[in-house]
Design a protein around this motif. Structure first.
Motif, PDB file in Angstrom:
ATOM      1  N   SER A 219     -13.290   1.311 100.193  1.00 20.93           N
ATOM      2  CA  SER A 219     -14.316   0.271 100.253  1.00 20.93           C
ATOM      3  C   SER A 219     -15.628   0.734 100.874  1.00 20.93           C
ATOM      4  O   SER A 219     -16.666   0.106 100.672  1.00 20.93           O
ATOM      5  N   ASP A 220     -15.599   1.831 101.638  1.00 20.51           N
ATOM      6  CA  ASP A 220     -16.837   2.343 102.239  1.00 20.51           C
ATOM      7  C   ASP A 220     -17.483   3.441 101.408  1.00 20.51           C
ATOM      8  O   ASP A 220     -18.420   4.102 101.859  1.00 20.51           O
ATOM      9  N   GLY A 221     -16.976   3.644 100.192  1.00 19.83           N
ATOM     10  CA  GLY A 221     -17.518   4.670  99.313  1.00 19.83           C
ATOM     11  C   GLY A 221     -16.859   6.034  99.458  1.00 19.83           C
ATOM     12  O   GLY A 221     -17.156   6.960  98.689  1.00 19.83           O
ATOM     13  N   SER A 222     -15.963   6.178 100.423  1.00 18.70           N
ATOM     14  CA  SER A 222     -15.274   7.446 100.620  1.00 18.70           C
ATOM     15  C   SER A 222     -14.128   7.599  99.617  1.00 18.70           C
ATOM     16  O   SER A 222     -13.779   6.656  98.896  1.00 18.70           O
ATOM     17  N   VAL A 223     -13.559   8.801  99.578  1.00 18.11           N
ATOM     18  CA  VAL A 223     -12.450   9.102  98.679  1.00 18.11           C
ATOM     19  C   VAL A 223     -11.287   9.652  99.494  1.00 18.11           C
ATOM     20  O   VAL A 223     -11.468  10.530 100.350  1.00 18.11           O
ATOM     21  N   PHE A 224     -10.094   9.136  99.230  1.00 18.07           N
ATOM     22  CA  PHE A 224      -8.870   9.631  99.850  1.00 18.07           C
ATOM     23  C   PHE A 224      -7.985  10.216  98.769  1.00 18.07           C
ATOM     24  O   PHE A 224      -7.726   9.580  97.757  1.00 18.07           O
ATOM     25  N   THR A 225      -7.553  11.460  98.964  1.00 18.19           N
ATOM     26  CA  THR A 225      -6.642  12.080  98.006  1.00 18.19           C
ATOM     27  C   THR A 225      -5.301  12.373  98.662  1.00 18.19           C
ATOM     28  O   THR A 225      -5.233  12.698  99.856  1.00 18.19           O
ATOM     29  N   TYR A 226      -4.269  12.248  97.858  1.00 15.30           N
ATOM     30  CA  TYR A 226      -2.894  12.474  98.326  1.00 15.30           C
ATOM     31  C   TYR A 226      -2.208  13.418  97.362  1.00 15.30           C
ATOM     32  O   TYR A 226      -2.206  13.185  96.144  1.00 15.30           O
ATOM     33  N   ARG A 227      -1.670  14.499  97.887  1.00 17.51           N
ATOM     34  CA  ARG A 227      -0.830  15.409  97.100  1.00 17.51           C
ATOM     35  C   ARG A 227       0.521  15.437  97.786  1.00 17.51           C
ATOM     36  O   ARG A 227       0.615  15.748  98.983  1.00 17.51           O
ATOM     37  N   GLY A 228       1.575  15.093  97.047  1.00 17.65           N
ATOM     38  CA  GLY A 228       2.870  15.011  97.703  1.00 17.65           C
ATOM     39  C   GLY A 228       4.027  15.429  96.827  1.00 17.65           C
ATOM     40  O   GLY A 228       3.951  15.370  95.591  1.00 17.65           O
ATOM     41  N   SER A 229       5.094  15.864  97.479  1.00 22.91           N
ATOM     42  CA  SER A 229       6.332  16.188  96.773  1.00 22.91           C
ATOM     43  C   SER A 229       7.509  16.061  97.722  1.00 22.91           C
ATOM     44  O   SER A 229       7.413  16.431  98.897  1.00 22.91           O
ATOM     45  N   TRP A 230       8.603  15.530  97.170  1.00 15.80           N
ATOM     46  CA  TRP A 230       9.855  15.471  97.922  1.00 15.80           C
ATOM     47  C   TRP A 230      10.863  16.502  97.404  1.00 15.80           C
ATOM     48  O   TRP A 230      12.028  16.454  97.735  1.00 15.80           O
ATOM     49  N   CYS A 231      10.384  17.434  96.619  1.00 17.79           N
ATOM     50  CA  CYS A 231      11.284  18.510  96.170  1.00 17.79           C
ATOM     51  C   CYS A 231      10.554  19.845  96.306  1.00 17.79           C
ATOM     52  O   CYS A 231      10.631  20.700  95.425  1.00 17.79           O
ATOM     53  N   ALA A 232       9.861  20.018  97.419  1.00 15.66           N
ATOM     54  CA  ALA A 232       9.107  21.248  97.677  1.00 15.66           C
ATOM     55  C   ALA A 232       9.839  22.068  98.728  1.00 15.66           C
ATOM     56  O   ALA A 232       9.858  21.705  99.910  1.00 15.66           O
ATOM     57  N   GLU A 233      10.449  23.144  98.303  1.00 18.62           N
ATOM     58  CA  GLU A 233      11.184  24.015  99.227  1.00 18.62           C
ATOM     59  C   GLU A 233      10.239  25.085  99.777  1.00 18.62           C
ATOM     60  O   GLU A 233       9.529  25.751  99.035  1.00 18.62           O
ATOM     61  N   GLY A 234      10.231  25.246 101.086  1.00 17.33           N
ATOM     62  CA  GLY A 234       9.399  26.263 101.718  1.00 17.33           C
ATOM     63  C   GLY A 234       8.036  25.736 102.146  1.00 17.33           C
ATOM     64  O   GLY A 234       7.478  24.839 101.521  1.00 17.33           O
ATOM     65  N   PHE A 235       7.500  26.302 103.236  1.00 15.68           N
ATOM     66  CA  PHE A 235       6.202  25.924 103.797  1.00 15.68           C
ATOM     67  C   PHE A 235       6.071  24.403 103.926  1.00 15.68           C
ATOM     68  O   PHE A 235       5.094  23.788 103.483  1.00 15.68           O
ATOM     69  N   ALA A 236       7.059  23.801 104.548  1.00 14.22           N
ATOM     70  CA  ALA A 236       7.083  22.347 104.675  1.00 14.22           C
ATOM     71  C   ALA A 236       5.959  21.847 105.579  1.00 14.22           C
ATOM     72  O   ALA A 236       5.633  22.471 106.595  1.00 14.22           O
ATOM     73  N   THR A 237       5.372  20.733 105.186  1.00 14.31           N
ATOM     74  CA  THR A 237       4.454  20.025 106.083  1.00 14.31           C
ATOM     75  C   THR A 237       5.298  19.187 107.042  1.00 14.31           C
ATOM     76  O   THR A 237       6.517  19.096 106.911  1.00 14.31           O
ATOM     77  N   SER A 238       4.647  18.549 107.980  1.00 16.93           N
ATOM     78  CA  SER A 238       5.346  17.582 108.823  1.00 16.93           C
ATOM     79  C   SER A 238       5.576  16.300 108.019  1.00 16.93           C
ATOM     80  O   SER A 238       4.984  16.096 106.951  1.00 16.93           O
ATOM     81  N   TRP A 239       6.403  15.412 108.552  1.00 15.86           N
ATOM     82  CA  TRP A 239       6.612  14.115 107.922  1.00 15.86           C
ATOM     83  C   TRP A 239       5.358  13.258 108.016  1.00 15.86           C
ATOM     84  O   TRP A 239       5.234  12.262 107.303  1.00 15.86           O
TER      85      TRP A 239
END
Length: 340
Positions: A219-239
């Motif tokens: 709503s403020d003109g900004s952009v939010f992007t999300y890249r996600g996977s629940w089947c990504a083995e290795g180099f895990a991000t935090s929850w």
């Protein structure tokens, strides 16, 4: 008589956290337990040492025990029934997410809360974390100037088994609401539109789409992007995901586990093709509790101050809209505009 007379609806494992919380409050007591499976309520009462009546009917439990607050710790498909029953019986409600299994049902629940004048607050425990609070304050203080883009990466490979493995959209429907809600919290802005591409990559052990890429206009003109996977083995991000916020003066990052880091343009250095940046310390100033306990603290304080909690249903419905908007976009292959 206790100020907060609580009926706990749903006596599965998740309810233990809620019982633990109430046990430390002098002004709140559990007066009844409700579960469609009465042996589960009996087992929980014995485990917690509670000498309270047990019911399979919520209305009856509320009426016979003069309850004024219901904890909804049931499974998602009955949230609408539990919450609307409690609200119309004159109780406030604190409950686990989601509000309901569909956006239409969720909107109906929010309408009931408005008509009854009672409070319905939704558990979004991942807002209550000292690192995300520091990140939020950093952005609110405009340390990096006005933020134009926010990115979140979520890559894990959990082997749950059970219902998630056969869901149509396990990542978006079961997990992404946490990240989407965190994005709204960080940006202090609401979603306007979403484009989502959902897919199931090679090697996935899920029946449905376990990966997704989403682009939200805010709503403020900004952009939010999300890249996600629940089947990504290795180099895990935090929850909590791996975050990057880009502002007009610099960039802030948060790995979901440590305090955020921040770099801004160093104005003391001469201008160059790539301008030099300097690190900025990020204070750890938030003193509240974390997780469920922090969220429940806020719910009770808001109730006592006669105001809406931070995660009131009227706010949380906007995070739900992000989830269902993403699902619709993935299904249709088109950008979806979200209701304001």
């Amino acid at each position: 008589m206790s100020k907060h007379r609580i009926v706990v609806a749903g006596c599965g494992g998740m309810s233990n956290t809620w019982f633990d919380y109430v046990a430390e409050r002098d002004d709140a007591h559990v007066v009844a337990l409700v579960d469609v499976h009465l042996p589960a309520a009996k087992a929980m009462a014995e485990r917690r040492g509670l000498n309270v009546p047990l019911y399979s009917d919520l209305s009856e439990a509320i009426k016979e025990n003069e309850a004024n607050l219901v904890f909804d710790v049931t499974i998602p498909k009955v949230h609408k029934q539990i919450v609307t029953t409690a609200l119309t019986a004159g109780c406030n409600v604190f409950g686990e997410k989601p509000i309901a299994e569909t956006l239409a049902d969720a909107n109906e629940v929010v309408d009931v809360a408005g008509k009854t004048g009672k409070t319905y607050s939704v558990m979004q425990n991942r807002r209550f974390n000292k690192q995300i609070r520091a990140f939020h304050q950093l952005l609110a203080d405009k340390t990096i100037g006005n933020v134009g883009t926010l990115h979140a990466d979520f890559f894990l490979g959990p082997h749950f088994g059970g219902f998630r493995d056969v869901m149509d959209s396990p990542l978006i429907v079961d997990m992404a609401i946490h990240t989407f809600d965190q994005a709204r919290f960080l940006m202090r802005a609401d979603p306007v539109s979403v484009y989502c591409h959902e897919f199931n990559p090679p090697g996935s052990w899920y029946k449905g789409n376990a990966s997704a890429i989403c682009i939200f206009e805010m709503s403020d003109g900004s952009v939010f992007t999300y890249r996600g996977s629940w089947c990504a083995e290795g180099f895990a991000t935090s929850w909590e995901s791996d975050w990057r916020a880009i502002g007009e003066l610099g960039t802030a990052r948060w790995d979901g586990e440590h305090l955020p880091t921040c770099e801004v343009v160093d104005e003391s250095q001469p201008a160059d093709f790539l301008r030099k940046a300097k690190a900025i310390d990020v204070p750890d100033a938030w003193k509240g509790r974390e997780g469920h306990w922090g969220c429940l603290d806020e719910m009770f304080i808001a109730l006592e101050q006669n105001r809406q909690a931070e995660t009131d249903c009227t706010d949380n419905i906007k995070s739900m809209a992000m989830v269902f908007g993403a699902v619709e976009s993935a299904r249709t292959g088109k950008k979806v505009f979200l209701e304001g």
